[in-house]
Design an enzyme around this catalytic site. Structure first.
Site, PDB file in Angstrom:
ATOM      1  N   MET A  53      20.447 -17.866  27.869  1.00  0.00           N
ATOM      2  CA  MET A  53      21.889 -17.977  27.667  1.00  0.00           C
ATOM      3  C   MET A  53      22.619 -17.592  28.937  1.00  0.00           C
ATOM      4  O   MET A  53      22.352 -16.553  29.532  1.00  0.00           O
ATOM      5  CB  MET A  53      22.322 -17.076  26.496  1.00  0.00           C
ATOM      6  CG  MET A  53      23.802 -17.120  26.197  1.00  0.00           C
ATOM      7  SD  MET A  53      24.335 -18.795  25.755  1.00  0.00           S
ATOM      8  CE  MET A  53      26.025 -18.738  26.349  1.00  0.00           C
ATOM      9  N   GLU A  54      23.581 -18.443  29.319  1.00  0.00           N
ATOM     10  CA  GLU A  54      24.228 -18.355  30.627  1.00  0.00           C
ATOM     11  C   GLU A  54      25.407 -17.409  30.689  1.00  0.00           C
ATOM     12  O   GLU A  54      26.298 -17.569  31.539  1.00  0.00           O
ATOM     13  CB  GLU A  54      24.695 -19.752  31.046  1.00  0.00           C
ATOM     14  CG  GLU A  54      25.879 -20.308  30.244  1.00  0.00           C
ATOM     15  CD  GLU A  54      25.478 -21.169  29.061  1.00  0.00           C
ATOM     16  OE1 GLU A  54      26.308 -21.936  28.571  1.00  0.00           O
ATOM     17  OE2 GLU A  54      24.309 -21.054  28.629  1.00  0.00           O
ATOM     18  N   GLY A  58      16.256 -20.578  24.433  1.00  0.00           N
ATOM     19  CA  GLY A  58      15.444 -20.345  25.613  1.00  0.00           C
ATOM     20  C   GLY A  58      16.079 -19.322  26.526  1.00  0.00           C
ATOM     21  O   GLY A  58      15.426 -18.419  27.029  1.00  0.00           O
ATOM     22  N   HIS A 100      18.773 -23.846  35.372  1.00  0.00           N
ATOM     23  CA  HIS A 100      19.735 -24.346  34.391  1.00  0.00           C
ATOM     24  C   HIS A 100      20.807 -23.301  34.081  1.00  0.00           C
ATOM     25  O   HIS A 100      22.010 -23.592  34.126  1.00  0.00           O
ATOM     26  CB  HIS A 100      19.000 -24.733  33.106  1.00  0.00           C
ATOM     27  CG  HIS A 100      19.884 -25.286  32.037  1.00  0.00           C
ATOM     28  ND1 HIS A 100      20.115 -26.623  31.868  1.00  0.00           N
ATOM     29  CD2 HIS A 100      20.608 -24.665  31.067  1.00  0.00           C
ATOM     30  CE1 HIS A 100      20.932 -26.813  30.852  1.00  0.00           C
ATOM     31  NE2 HIS A 100      21.249 -25.633  30.345  1.00  0.00           N
ATOM     32  N   GLU A 101      20.383 -22.079  33.773  1.00  0.00           N
ATOM     33  CA  GLU A 101      21.362 -21.051  33.401  1.00  0.00           C
ATOM     34  C   GLU A 101      22.224 -20.652  34.599  1.00  0.00           C
ATOM     35  O   GLU A 101      23.422 -20.396  34.449  1.00  0.00           O
ATOM     36  CB  GLU A 101      20.653 -19.828  32.814  1.00  0.00           C
ATOM     37  CG  GLU A 101      19.748 -20.123  31.625  1.00  0.00           C
ATOM     38  CD  GLU A 101      20.411 -20.936  30.524  1.00  0.00           C
ATOM     39  OE1 GLU A 101      21.640 -20.799  30.317  1.00  0.00           O
ATOM     40  OE2 GLU A 101      19.710 -21.727  29.863  1.00  0.00           O
TER      41      GLU A 101
END
Length: 873
Positions: free
Chosen positions: A270-271, A268, A304-305
């Site tokens: 990537m951090e 979905g 979230h990321e």
């Protein structure tokens, strides 16, 4: 010949790397036919190994080594070995040295979408978990943390933007129309957080001022022409930054925060530190092309990321067995963020529905594993609902046990002790113990026990006292994840006693620490236990409610989850009664009991209920959930009885559904508010019941709804209802949607997904074969593969599980093909076979044939691990 079993990696085999990397300087020269990577590593031997003669093993795949030098001197060929997956320097006695490696890679032909690869005209990276080894040779494991400097060189016209982690420190032009940009990340990080992007983009720019007064530049990079679709993403980013400061005291630490949206992406988002790479589905949205679910998902995923900057980046995992350390904790944080941005009751309910529908099924199947696995063959297979969503529930239980303020103190202690380190789940729990003074030794059993526990609860009444007897029951554990004897779980369990006369609720927070416990609670009047309020523990609850008690809870329990659960149990009771009648007589029931009808009417007329919540209360249990509850599920019968129950409700309460559908039509400007989300959700729910009634009037309402839809939430739902009703592929609803949206790839994913998920069983496989040949179906892009194959197997259960076995064979053939270029997507698609241990003998045999078909193709490690576990059933 039987395929050799790939190596299993064990948690107990962990040992720290003999060597560390203090810093790495990358020069990436992007050419037309090849990319040359020159890497300068400052290598340190662990101090306790000083003077010892050791081999240095560097991971590397899919590349060609061009040169190798140590402290400026070429390394003789006899001093190193190169294989398809590693570079080994032999017999090193040096404690500190500079290693310079030059290698060649081919991003354009990297179809695995790991390392550096091409996505449309752009180049981007995906390095989690083990993709950095496809860029250059490195100790590619999360506990080796280094400071990165990255210089990128490329053609300026083709790649005007060259992006990497950290802060931009320099740039310039070069001869031949080329240019360079250099980036420095001042924070040590593991290789999985490295990122690069090269391309030509439109850029949305904004800024954020932190609580300490620093200005942070915000940039979102998107394909040309998509700039207008970034407003929601940018607003969500700023909301995330402010929320993390206010809730956890965590401020962003670089001068710039960048997001790049790409179409070809296995995950979905990537951090990567300072440079997040996102699947475009979680970035681009406006009211015409995005549903309310899309808007909410974008807000949640961006949160979230961003939250990973501290829980994942600043403090990271020692090894991949600790994946839930960063993912479970960050999912908890993004769920809390979304609760604060939206309706807390509705968001919590959505999270629990996902957990119970998807993760509970995972826990009950052949791939069951604890949130911290003890072994794996391919770590990509453990980015699961268990590690993420169940991991979040484990964090939430700590939050419930300690309380909000003490949990915050525990988070502060965690960062104080471990900022800049790679740590374990034990380190996190220890931080919570130090902050709270509580002993959480027994609680840590949650990290090692697979499966969903059941709490068997019985009650008895003596005067003004209610006695609750609670027994913990655990499912059998797979041999790969054996649980030590005496592993009894410690959990919070919140209950309420609902006075059946007054509706007053008295709440109690219990702590369960023994296999069997009895609690005595004061209770006056006639009370009903409201169990597991707010879903305080991720468990099944076995309690013998009567229908009268469930209707009472459905009518006036003030806990949204328990009220929802009561309605689901009532629907489930009616479904099972109708199902047994159908299996016995072959006749679909046309009756609804007076008692239920009156309760349902009261629910419809309750104007005090949040509209989003009401739409959920009206939702029947899913066919997926029902199939997991029944032994040897008959998918055809489940589908027919489920559809008939919806039809009965649509006919009985049609006037209410019609009036409400009309009354909720959009008037005025489109809004992204919880109230507007609720109106659209309930309006679509009403439409579903009107269409299910199979009346002429219902069809006319559908036609009007679809033709006048002013937003994608209602337009897509209208399309889905046409498909469910069985219209032919040539029907104007299907074809007009295609004509209208064929220029928007994100909307076309919805079109493919709707046809895969909603087409009647008799039409499904023929349509899938037709859709595969559509020129807009991109056969190697993960989003399209998920939209077609995973949507079919997950949502079209009677089609996929058709008694002929054709659905199994169809998917097996596609998985074999996908596995040849993208093992990650193939192994995820293979998850469709997870019900094998619940099927009747005929379906099980057909599924085995399909699974053996995959194994005959010599699958990748990713797919082998999943398929072999299914075949072991």
């Amino acid at each position: 010949m039987q395929q050799p079993r790939p190596k299993t990696i064990l948690l107990n085999d962990y040992r720290p790397s003999d060597f560390l990397i203090d810093s790495i300087h990358l020069t990436v020269d992007i050419g037309e036919a090849q990319t040359i990577v020159t890497t300068e590593l400052q290598v340190l031997k662990r101090s306790e190994l000083s003077g010892k003669k050791l081999n240095l093993e560097l991971n590397g795949e899919g590349m060609e080594l061009l040169s190798l030098a140590m402290d400026g001197t070429p390394v003789p060929h006899e001093r190193y070995q190169v294989s398809s997956d590693k570079l080994v320097l032999l017999g090193l006695t040096e404690d500190k040295f500079t290693l310079t490696v030059q290698n060649k890679i081919d991003p354009a032909n990297n179809q695995a979408l790991e390392g550096l690869y091409q996505s449309g005209p752009q180049l981007c990276t995906q390095c989690e978990p083990e993709g950095f080894r496809r860029i250059t040779y490195f100790i590619d494991r999360p506990d080796v943390m280094a400071r990165y400097t990255t210089r990128m060189i490329a053609d300026k016209a083709k790649y005007p933007f060259l992006l990497s982690n950290g802060n931009r420190t320099g740039s310039g032009d070069l001869p031949g129309g080329r240019h360079w940009v250099e980036w420095v990340d001042p924070f040590k990080k593991p290789s999985y957080l490295f990122a690069m992007v090269a391309g030509d983009f439109d850029v949305a720019r904004d800024a954020f001022t932190t609580s300490s007064g620093r200005k942070v530049d915000l940039e979102i990079y998107v394909d040309r022409g998509n700039l207008s679709k970034t407003r929601h993403a940018m607003e969500s980013l700023k909301q995330s930054m402010r929320w993390d400061e206010e809730t956890f005291g965590l401020e962003y630490d670089l001068d710039i925060y960048m997001i790049v949206a790409v179409d070809s992406f296995n995950m979905g988002a990537m951090e990567n530190k300072g440079l997040n790479i996102f699947n475009s589905t979680y970035t681009l949205a406006d009211e015409t092309n995005a549903t309310d679910a899309d808007f909410q998902n974008i807000q949640g995923v961006i949160g979230h990321e961003y939250f990973h900057n501290w829980t994942g980046n600043r403090v990271t995992c020692r090894d991949w067995f600790q994946l839930t350390l960063k993912e479970g904790l960050t999912v908890f944080r993004d769920q809390e963020f979304s609760c604060d941005m939206l309706s807390r009751a509705v968001k919590r309910l959505e999270d629990v529905r996902l957990l119970k529908d998807a993760q509970f099924a995972e826990d009950a199947g052949p791939l069951a594993h604890p949130i911290r696995p003890s072994s794996y063959i391919e770590i990509n297979n453990f980015y699961t609902r268990t590690v993420y969503e169940k991991g979040s529930e484990v964090i939430r239980m700590i939050h419930t046990l300690l309380g909000k303020d003490t949990f915050r103190k525990g988070m502060d202690k965690y960062f104080e002790l471990f900022d800049g380190h790679a740590v374990t789940t034990e380190d996190f729990v220890r931080s919570m113990e130090l902050a709270s003074g509580q002993d959480l030794t027994q609680f840590k059993h949650w990290y090692s026990r697979p499966g969903t526990p059941t709490l068997k609860i019985r009650s008895s009444r003596t005067g003004d006292e209610l006695k609750l007897s609670i027994e913990q029951i655990y499912p059998p554990t797979p041999t790969t994840h054996k649980v030590p004897e005496g592993n009894v779980l410690h959990m919070p369990f919140v209950i309420g006693l609902v006075d059946q006369t007054t509706g007053v609720v008295t709440e109690h927070k219990l702590e369960l620490k023994e296999l069997r416990q009895t609690f005595k609670l004061p209770a006056s009047g006639k009370v009903i236990p409201s169990l597991n309020r707010s879903f305080s523990a991720p468990v099944h609850v076995d309690y013998p409610y009567t229908v009268d008690e469930l209707i009472a809870l459905m009518s006036f329990d003030n806990d949204p989850y328990c009220r929802y659960e009561a309605t689901q149990k009532i629907y489930g009771h009616i479904f099972r009664k109708d199902f047994e009648e159908f299996k016995t007589t072959g006749v679909l029931s046309s009756e609804l009991s007076l008692q239920f009808s009156q309760a349902f009417q009261a629910l419809l007329n309750d104007n005090g209920i949040d509209l989003s919540f009401k739409s959920y209360l009206l939702d029947l249990p899913t066919e997926n959930g029902l199939s997991q509850e029944l032994p040897y599920p008959d998918f055809d019968a489940i589908h027919r009885v489920h559809r008939n129950l919806r039809k009965k409700l649509g006919l009985k309460f049609g006037s209410w559904f019609k009036a409400t559908h009309e009354g909720l039509a959009q008037r005025g400007a489109f809004e992204l508010t919880p109230q507007a989300f609720g109106k659209r959700a309930l309006r679509n729910q009403c439409l579903s019941y009107l269409v299910a009634a199979e009346t002429v009037e219902g069809l006319k309402i559908l036609e009007s709804h679809y033709s006048s839809a002013g937003n994608m939430t209602e337009e897509l739902h209208g399309l889905q209802q046409f498909i469910v009703s069985g219209v032919p592929f040539e029907h104007e609803s299907i074809q007009s949607f295609y004509r209208k949206w064929k220029g928007d790839s994100l909307v076309m994913l919805k079109w493919f997904g709707a046809l895969a998920a909603c087409s009647p069983k008799a039409l499904a496989l023929e349509r899938l074969a037709r859709l595969e040949q559509d020129p807009l179906f991109l056969k190697q892009v993960p989003n399209y593969l998920r939209a077609l194959y995973i949507q079919f197997s997950k949502s079209n259960l009677d089609g996929f599980h058709d008694a002929s076995g054709a659905g199994y064979q169809f998917l097996a053939d596609r998985i074999k093909h996908i596995d040849s270029f993208n093992p990650q997507v193939a192994s995820r698609a293979a998850g469709a076979f997870s019900l094998i241990n619940k099927l009747d003998d005929k379906r099980k045999d057909q599924m085995r044939v399909a699974l053996n078909r995959i194994m005959d193709g010599k699958p990748s490690r990713d797919t082998y691990e999943v398929v072999s576990k299914y075949l072991a059933q």
